[in-house]
Design a protein around this motif. Sequence first.
Motif, short mmCIF file in Angstrom:
data_model
loop_
_atom_site.label_atom_id
_atom_site.label_comp_id
_atom_site.label_asym_id
_atom_site.label_seq_id
_atom_site.Cartn_x
_atom_site.Cartn_y
_atom_site.Cartn_z
N ASN A 1 0.81 -1.22 0.00
CA ASN A 1 0.00 0.00 0.00
C ASN A 1 0.85 1.27 0.00
N SER A 2 2.16 1.12 -0.15
CA SER A 2 3.10 2.25 -0.17
C SER A 2 2.95 3.13 1.06
N VAL A 3 2.83 2.49 2.22
CA VAL A 3 2.72 3.21 3.49
C VAL A 3 4.06 3.08 4.21
N SER A 4 4.65 4.20 4.58
CA SER A 4 5.91 4.16 5.32
C SER A 4 5.66 3.72 6.75
N ALA A 5 6.70 3.26 7.41
CA ALA A 5 6.59 2.87 8.82
C ALA A 5 6.17 4.07 9.66
N THR B 1 -2.22 -17.72 0.49
CA THR B 1 -1.47 -16.76 -0.31
C THR B 1 -2.01 -16.74 -1.74
N PRO B 2 -3.06 -15.95 -1.98
CA PRO B 2 -3.56 -15.86 -3.35
C PRO B 2 -2.53 -15.17 -4.25
N PRO B 3 -2.61 -15.38 -5.54
CA PRO B 3 -1.65 -14.73 -6.45
C PRO B 3 -1.68 -13.21 -6.28
N ALA B 4 -0.55 -12.59 -6.54
CA ALA B 4 -0.43 -11.13 -6.41
C ALA B 4 -1.52 -10.43 -7.22
N GLY B 5 -2.20 -9.50 -6.56
CA GLY B 5 -3.23 -8.71 -7.21
C GLY B 5 -4.60 -9.36 -7.24
N GLY C 1 -11.49 -15.05 0.90
CA GLY C 1 -11.54 -13.59 0.90
C GLY C 1 -10.19 -12.94 1.10
N GLY C 2 -9.15 -13.76 1.24
CA GLY C 2 -7.80 -13.21 1.41
C GLY C 2 -7.30 -12.56 0.14
#
Length: 105
Positions: free
Chosen positions: A24-28, A91-95, A102-103
Amino acid sequence: MSDASTLPVSTKVIEKLRVARQANSVSARALAEAMTEAGYPIQRSVIANLESGRRAEVSVDHLVIAARALGIDAAILLRQITAPCPHCKGTPPAGFTCNTCGGAA
């Protein structure tokens, strides 16, 4: 590194939160600020220590507030760790979002 199935739950939670934060491009720092605003005071350094492995355990409060700040469901995250979906194995595929559990990746 050891097999992921033998890692403690906290380690897996921390990794899932790190992946969600980065996706999500969120910094720490931004995560720490959002968690503090939500009533869970935390410093960026605590998040960095968790993600680097210098701190090994995460509280339920941390999980819930961090997940909320990242826009993910804490229950789904825990389910992916403790009882992975038989369809996507947690672990569903990326995207993609798994239609069974629902993951989301």
